[in-house]
Design an enzyme around this catalytic site. Structure first.
Site, PDB file in Angstrom:
ATOM      1  CG  PHE A 195      37.288  61.612  42.866  1.00  0.00           C
ATOM      2  CD1 PHE A 195      37.880  62.336  41.850  1.00  0.00           C
ATOM      3  CD2 PHE A 195      36.779  60.351  42.570  1.00  0.00           C
ATOM      4  CE1 PHE A 195      37.973  61.806  40.564  1.00  0.00           C
ATOM      5  CE2 PHE A 195      36.867  59.813  41.286  1.00  0.00           C
ATOM      6  CZ  PHE A 195      37.467  60.545  40.283  1.00  0.00           C
ATOM      7  CG  HIS A 209      30.440  56.646  37.173  1.00  0.00           C
ATOM      8  ND1 HIS A 209      30.260  57.910  36.678  1.00  0.00           N
ATOM      9  CD2 HIS A 209      31.632  56.648  37.806  1.00  0.00           C
ATOM     10  CE1 HIS A 209      31.328  58.642  36.995  1.00  0.00           C
ATOM     11  NE2 HIS A 209      32.174  57.899  37.678  1.00  0.00           N
ATOM     12  CG  LEU A 211      33.515  56.306  33.754  1.00  0.00           C
ATOM     13  CD1 LEU A 211      32.252  55.827  34.426  1.00  0.00           C
ATOM     14  CD2 LEU A 211      34.715  56.045  34.629  1.00  0.00           C
ATOM     15  CD  GLU A 248      33.245  61.056  41.643  1.00  0.00           C
ATOM     16  OE1 GLU A 248      32.773  59.926  41.394  1.00  0.00           O
ATOM     17  OE2 GLU A 248      33.450  61.471  42.777  1.00  0.00           O
ATOM     18  NE  ARG A 268      32.003  57.495  41.418  1.00  0.00           N
ATOM     19  CZ  ARG A 268      33.095  56.831  41.071  1.00  0.00           C
ATOM     20  NH1 ARG A 268      33.070  55.506  41.039  1.00  0.00           N
ATOM     21  NH2 ARG A 268      34.193  57.480  40.746  1.00  0.00           N
ATOM     22  CG  HIS A 278      31.663  52.616  37.358  1.00  0.00           C
ATOM     23  ND1 HIS A 278      32.464  52.618  36.240  1.00  0.00           N
ATOM     24  CD2 HIS A 278      32.407  53.134  38.348  1.00  0.00           C
ATOM     25  CE1 HIS A 278      33.635  53.119  36.557  1.00  0.00           C
ATOM     26  NE2 HIS A 278      33.632  53.427  37.830  1.00  0.00           N
ATOM     27  NE  ARG A 307      34.308  51.770  43.242  1.00  0.00           N
ATOM     28  CZ  ARG A 307      34.961  52.586  42.403  1.00  0.00           C
ATOM     29  NH1 ARG A 307      36.062  53.201  42.797  1.00  0.00           N
ATOM     30  NH2 ARG A 307      34.516  52.788  41.184  1.00  0.00           N
TER      31      ARG A 307
HETATM   32  C1  LIG Z   1      36.150  53.159  32.923  1.00  0.00           C
HETATM   33  C2  LIG Z   1      36.486  52.926  34.378  1.00  0.00           C
HETATM   34  C3  LIG Z   1      37.055  53.956  35.135  1.00  0.00           C
HETATM   35  C4  LIG Z   1      37.359  53.773  36.483  1.00  0.00           C
HETATM   36  N1  LIG Z   1      37.955  54.789  37.196  1.00  0.00           N
HETATM   37  C5  LIG Z   1      38.335  54.573  38.493  1.00  0.00           C
HETATM   38  C6  LIG Z   1      39.054  55.584  39.242  1.00  0.00           C
HETATM   39  O1  LIG Z   1      39.357  56.661  38.753  1.00  0.00           O
HETATM   40  N2  LIG Z   1      39.412  55.309  40.515  1.00  0.00           N
HETATM   41  C7  LIG Z   1      39.119  54.118  41.102  1.00  0.00           C
HETATM   42  O2  LIG Z   1      39.489  53.935  42.255  1.00  0.00           O
HETATM   43  N3  LIG Z   1      38.461  53.156  40.422  1.00  0.00           N
HETATM   44  C8  LIG Z   1      38.057  53.358  39.135  1.00  0.00           C
HETATM   45  N4  LIG Z   1      37.380  52.353  38.452  1.00  0.00           N
HETATM   46  C9  LIG Z   1      37.181  51.072  39.085  1.00  0.00           C
HETATM   47  C10 LIG Z   1      38.442  50.270  39.046  1.00  0.00           C
HETATM   48  O3  LIG Z   1      39.172  50.552  37.883  1.00  0.00           O
HETATM   49  C11 LIG Z   1      38.163  48.790  39.058  1.00  0.00           C
HETATM   50  O4  LIG Z   1      37.268  48.510  40.067  1.00  0.00           O
HETATM   51  C12 LIG Z   1      39.450  48.061  39.322  1.00  0.00           C
HETATM   52  O5  LIG Z   1      40.403  48.384  38.350  1.00  0.00           O
HETATM   53  C13 LIG Z   1      39.258  46.569  39.383  1.00  0.00           C
HETATM   54  O6  LIG Z   1      40.530  45.982  39.522  1.00  0.00           O
HETATM   55  P1  LIG Z   1      40.724  44.456  39.787  1.00  0.00           P
HETATM   56  O7  LIG Z   1      42.174  44.243  39.897  1.00  0.00           O
HETATM   57  O8  LIG Z   1      39.846  44.047  40.900  1.00  0.00           O
HETATM   58  O9  LIG Z   1      40.137  43.794  38.475  1.00  0.00           O
HETATM   59  P2  LIG Z   1      40.470  44.062  36.920  1.00  0.00           P
HETATM   60  O10 LIG Z   1      41.449  45.129  36.695  1.00  0.00           O
HETATM   61  O11 LIG Z   1      39.200  44.159  36.210  1.00  0.00           O
HETATM   62  O12 LIG Z   1      41.112  42.718  36.503  1.00  0.00           O
HETATM   63  C14 LIG Z   1      40.363  41.532  36.452  1.00  0.00           C
HETATM   64  C15 LIG Z   1      41.254  40.476  35.909  1.00  0.00           C
HETATM   65  O13 LIG Z   1      40.655  39.212  36.104  1.00  0.00           O
HETATM   66  C16 LIG Z   1      40.761  38.464  34.925  1.00  0.00           C
HETATM   67  N5  LIG Z   1      39.698  37.469  34.919  1.00  0.00           N
HETATM   68  C17 LIG Z   1      38.373  37.655  35.077  1.00  0.00           C
HETATM   69  N6  LIG Z   1      37.726  36.474  34.997  1.00  0.00           N
HETATM   70  C18 LIG Z   1      38.674  35.516  34.800  1.00  0.00           C
HETATM   71  C19 LIG Z   1      38.636  34.109  34.614  1.00  0.00           C
HETATM   72  N7  LIG Z   1      37.498  33.430  34.628  1.00  0.00           N
HETATM   73  N8  LIG Z   1      39.799  33.470  34.389  1.00  0.00           N
HETATM   74  C20 LIG Z   1      40.978  34.140  34.355  1.00  0.00           C
HETATM   75  N9  LIG Z   1      41.061  35.465  34.533  1.00  0.00           N
HETATM   76  C21 LIG Z   1      39.924  36.146  34.746  1.00  0.00           C
HETATM   77  C22 LIG Z   1      40.672  39.476  33.833  1.00  0.00           C
HETATM   78  O14 LIG Z   1      41.193  38.996  32.642  1.00  0.00           O
HETATM   79  C23 LIG Z   1      41.521  40.592  34.419  1.00  0.00           C
HETATM   80  O15 LIG Z   1      42.871  40.350  34.182  1.00  0.00           O
HETATM   81  C24 LIG Z   1      37.071  52.532  37.092  1.00  0.00           C
HETATM   82  C25 LIG Z   1      36.498  51.506  36.340  1.00  0.00           C
HETATM   83  C26 LIG Z   1      36.208  51.682  34.992  1.00  0.00           C
HETATM   84  C27 LIG Z   1      35.578  50.560  34.220  1.00  0.00           C
END
Ligand SMILES: Cc1cc2nc3c(=O)[nH]c(=O)nc-3n(C[C@H](O)[C@H](O)[C@H](O)COP(=O)(O)OP(=O)(O)OC[C@H]3O[C@@H](n4cnc5c(N)ncnc54)[C@H](O)[C@@H]3O)c2cc1C
Ligand code: SF4
Ligand code: SF4
Ligand code: FES
Lengths: 262, 605
Positions: free
Chosen positions: B122, B237, B251, B254, B310, B381, B416
């Protein structure tokens, strides 16, 4: 990012969207006119109507790419992900109907109460790995063994298969049958290379696998193209037979062998 | 007056059920405290489910030269050395153990020939480092955590949105929110709160992020007195879908480039070879052949320039488009089909390695990626900035408030690396859960101030009382997205940023006048109106920090200050809410790095 200004324009046209509106037991179809283009998906139009004409139109969505399983609905009567249903796959000169999944209690507009599904999962015995293979606490597995279950693990929990299954939809066996999604879940665990638990007795009793009469409707609607019936349900039904009706099964086998011999 | 609200009490409340929140909840529950978990959507639908490429951990399964030190050095280089080095160290050291733990909970990663977890290349990672499951790694991860988590005695409240944190004399003591289904208000009392709400992508027009990503966690923490950090750093991204219009922003992993995908302009040229930054010259291939050898695992080859960081790839694409060498719909071409020149059965290989990309293009764009090139362009992203936390405990500057995952700042610095988010979630989710539970046990006594709940309730209901016919919630949101996109996007300058700030102020007034129709039951118009204040807060923070950073670094590029300025490399911009309610921005020196970490960076230069 902003070369968008010079983009060629697409063909736009007006189309009627007939959306289910209402709460709980009360509801009816309401027609909306929307300006659409060919590349659009049904979810685009629903969100456009929501933003411009009906701010309180309820629907679920997250990824817009068929990955989260939030936007399940019935489009022109068929269980679909709204974000993966392109308008150019639907008749252009007829209204498009969009209604909530009918196998679950209605909440509002396109949203249903799917909490029953989350309860079913709790009933399935959780993953229980064998002891690690290596001193550092890790396991060794071959790709081929992993591949066997990956199909089931692709499930995005859209519950469209649950929606279409007649055992739930028409016969309301929600208390006796966990439905195709969770039989697939059991399959993923039972065929997991590391798992040691036995879920076959539960499958026969609490999970009610016997209710399934292999109509394959679930497989047809699965957006992940999981072969639910052929690869999950039938092999598990066979395991149930092997474990519970084995003596009979053996007799049958003996008989059939004899009859072919003579 | 709290009696009017449904009230529950937990020791630890986790806000957000993505990878970070689930991991935190599991950890906290394992220590015996009562844990509540709330999320805006249904369980299992958070952004984590969408992650594709993989989770970075220096396990050395594919290349045994890899270890935590190299991963640490790569993360710091990618972040342009303004990362919280302690977090970068802990992350690199602990990611492997956290990934193995997922396997113990049932995750099934792709395998090496000797049966261990396979790792892929990656951008910005020196060795193949991303454990993955085809291109649906996030699904595997969130489902594993979810399926394990539901058996740990955690109280899960789905489709609940938190709109305020409750505090007692400077410490946090719970949260206030509403459920989507009925619009009922809820008070969650808790001795410790873990913020795990993810990012802010909805502040921009073109984004890979869903409706949930409105920066709620950032704004809630800021309002409760916590400091935000590095808000100027947003990751665009390089590869999002651009055609047809309705899919713009979705998306394209990558992983496509990790598997050998190349970028070409409309003249068929691999333009990424044109401009390789100095600090990556020694580690980047300078010819086509070497680049291909690298992706097929040749240890003596250097990575192709498509796998540079990126920020750089996104800007290079912008340049091609701007200078007239773009694709028909305003992007460039990403070609994976070309690998058929090198390997037999290329089509099968692509479908196996990138199944959901194959699916996505086939179904949404009518393009067979095993035969044709994809048209792609940058998409918003990820936000590197977030709640400022202590590296070891993940506690914010507000006692009892912890943060982990995308909503926390520090690990990634100015940019990142791909794959470093999924590992971030499990490493710091675990730590946040552990320390939040500890805090909760040690600080059980607090008093809920009913006035705080009442104020939040009053503010939440205000849009129903308004009768204005001016812009509705969706229109205000869209106007903000346009502004941020045009003025605070990939290429920034002082004048544009200042004009954005002015527009944000106008929009704040509009947001305060938004009226909603209908009742409280599952009403997206109302819900969107309540998300607006968070979006505006993060947009303002982002813009202010971008104005202050008069240089270009990582995800932040200023065309009026195109060079990196070493003077900006010694501190982070930190934002807090002043006593007057205005945003305060100040510089916080980065503490001196210990000698052993400095030596690791030198060794890996
Ligand atoms: C399409 C895509 C592909 C990606 N691919 C990769 C990859 O291959 N490798 C990598 O390392 N990263 C990747 N990323 C980045 C990574 O997926 C995210 O940064 C990561 O999943 C975020 O996880 P999190 O647990 O911080 O938040 P999230 O998984 O976004 O969860 C956030 C949570 O908070 C809750 N929430 C938000 N606001 C509130 C509120 N006010 N009240 C109650 N609940 C709330 C939401 O409902 C959700 O449950 C990708 C991102 C995307 C969008
Ligand atoms: S095959 Fe079985 S589970 Fe599937 S729809 Fe038919 S009866 Fe239901
Ligand atoms: S098995 Fe298929 S149809 Fe059923 S929930 Fe999973 S993805 Fe949806
Ligand atoms: S929005 Fe995620 S599957 Fe449709």
């Amino acid at each position: 990012m902003d070369a968008s200004s010079a983009l060629p324009t697409e063909n736009t046209r007006e189309q009627t969207f007939r959306l289910w509106r209402g709460e709980r037991d009360e509801g009816e179809f309401q027609d909306f006119k929307a300006t659409v283009t060919d590349g659009m998906v049904v979810l685009d139009v629903v969100l456009q109507i929501q933003a411009e004409q009906a701010n309180d139109l309820a629907c679920r969505w997250n990824c817009k790419a068929g990955k989260c399983g939030s936007c399940s609905a019935e489009v022109n009567g068929k269980p679909k992900l709204m974000c993966m249903t392109r308008l150019d796959q639907l008749p252009a000169n007829e209204p498009v109907t969009v209604e909530p999944m009918r196998a679950f209690p209605h909440v509002k507009d396109l949203v249903t109460d799917v909490s029953w599904n989350f309860e079913q999962k709790m009933k399935v015995a959780k993953f229980q790995p064998r002891a690690p293979d290596a001193p550092d606490g890790t396991w060794r597995m071959q790709q081929a063994d992993v591949d066997r279950v990956q199909e089931f693990r692709k499930c995005i929990e859209c519950f469209l298969c649950q929606d279409v299954c007649h055992v739930l939809r028409d016969h309301h066996k929600h208390d006796e049958f966990i439905g195709p999604r969770f039989i697939t879940y059991v399959a993923a665990l039972e065929m997991h290379p590391l798992d040691t638990a036995d879920r076959i007795p539960a499958l026969k009793e609490e999970h009610g696998v016997g209710f399934c009469n292999i109509t394959k409707c679930c497989t047809e609607v699965c957006p992940e193209h999981i072969q639910i019936t052929d690869n999950a349900i039938i092999p598990l039904k066979e395991r149930v037979v092997d474990q519970f009706y084995d003596p009979v099964g053996k007799l049958v086998k003996i008989f059939s062998r004899r009859s072919t011999n003579t | 007056m709290t009696g009017e609200y449904e009230t529950v009490e937990h020791d630890v409340l986790v806000i957000g059920a993505g990878g970070a929140g689930l991991r935190a909840a599991i950890e906290a529950a394992s220590t015996g405290v009562r844990v509540g978990l709330v999320c805006k959507s249904l369980l299992g639908k958070a952004h984590t489910v969408m992650a594709e490429g993989g989770v970075a951990a220096a396990m050395g399964n594919v290349d045994d030269r890899d270890d935590w030190k190299v991963h640490f050095a790569d993360t710091m280089r990618g972040g342009q050395y303004i990362n919280n080095w302690r977090m970068a160290e802990l992350h690199a050291r602990e990611a492997g153990a956290r990934v193995n733990e997922l396997e113990a909970w049932g995750a099934l990663f792709d395998r090496t020939p000797d049966g261990r977890i396979l790792q892929r290349n990656f951008g910005g990672h020196k060795y193949p480092r991303l454990a993955h499951v085809g291109d649906r790694t996030g699904l595997e991860m969130i489902r594993t955590l979810q399926d394990h988590g539901i058996h740990q005695g955690i109280d899960i409240h789905m489709e609940v949105t938190i709109v305020a944190l409750l505090t007692d004399g400077g410490r946090v003591c719970g949260a206030f929110g509403y459920d989507r289904e009925r619009g009922r208000f809820h008070v969650y009392k808790a001795a410790a709160v873990v913020m795990a709400t993810g990012g802010i992508g909805r502040a921009f027009k073109i984004t890979s992020n869903s409706w949930e990503y409105t920066g709620d966690g950032h704004a809630l923490a800021y309002d409760a007195g916590a400091a935000l950090q590095d808000m100027e750093f947003v990751q665009f991204h390089p590869t999002g879908m651009i055609w047809p219009p309705s899919v713009r922003g979705i998306l394209v992993t990558e992983g496509v480039r990790g598997e050998g995908g190349i970028l070409k302009n409309n003249q068929g040229k691999r333009f990424m070879f044109d401009n390789i930054p100095d600090n990556y010259k020694s580690s980047t291939a300078d010819n086509l052949e070497e680049g291909w050898k690298y992706v097929t695992g040749d240890k003596n080859s250097r990575r192709p320039p498509e796998l540079l960081t990126r920020d750089h790839v996104a800007r290079m694409i912008m340049r091609e488009v701007k200078e007239g060498r773009g694709s028909p719909h305003g992007g460039v071409f990403l070609d994976i089909a070309w690998i058929k020149e090198h390997i037999p059965n290329a089509a099968e290989h692509i479908k196996r390695k990138l199944p959901s990309m194959y699916h996505q293009f086939m179904q949404l764009a009518g393009i067979d990626i095993t035969k044709e090139a994809m048209e792609i362009g940058p998409t918003t992203h990820y936000v590197m900035g977030g709640i400022r936390v202590d590296g070891d405990t993940q506690m914010s500057t507000v006692p009892g408030l912890f943060a982990c995952g995308e909503v926390a700042a520090g690990l990634h610095g100015a940019n990142r690396l791909g794959g470093n988010s999924l590992s971030d979630l499990i490493v710091f989710g675990q730590r946040a859960g552990e320390h939040a539970a500890k805090f909760a046990k040690a600080n059980k006594k607090y008093t809920i101030d009913p006035a705080q709940a009442d104020n939040a309730a009053r503010a939440a209901l205000a849009p129903f009382d308004r009768t204005t016919t001016a812009d509705g919630p969706f229109q205000v949101q869209e106007a903000l997205q346009e502004t941020m996109h045009a003025n605070v996007g990939i290429v920034r300058n002082d004048a544009d940023l200042r004009s954005a700030l002015a527009t944000i102020n106008t929009l704040r007034e509009k947001a305060a006048n938004v009226a909603v129709r209908g009742n409280r039951n599952y009403n997206p118009g109302w819900n969107t109106a309540l998300d607006l204040p968070s979006l505006l807060t993060v947009s303002e923070a982002l813009t202010r920090a971008a104005i202050a950073r008069e240089e270009s670094r990582g995800g932040h590029f200023r065309e009026d200050k195109p060079d990196k300025d070493p003077a900006f490399g010694t501190f982070n911009f930190v934002i807090t809410k002043g006593a007057d309610g205005e945003m305060q921005l100040k510089r916080e020196q980065i503490p001196e790095m210990p000698a052993n970490l400095k030596a690791i960076i030198e060794e890996n230069k």
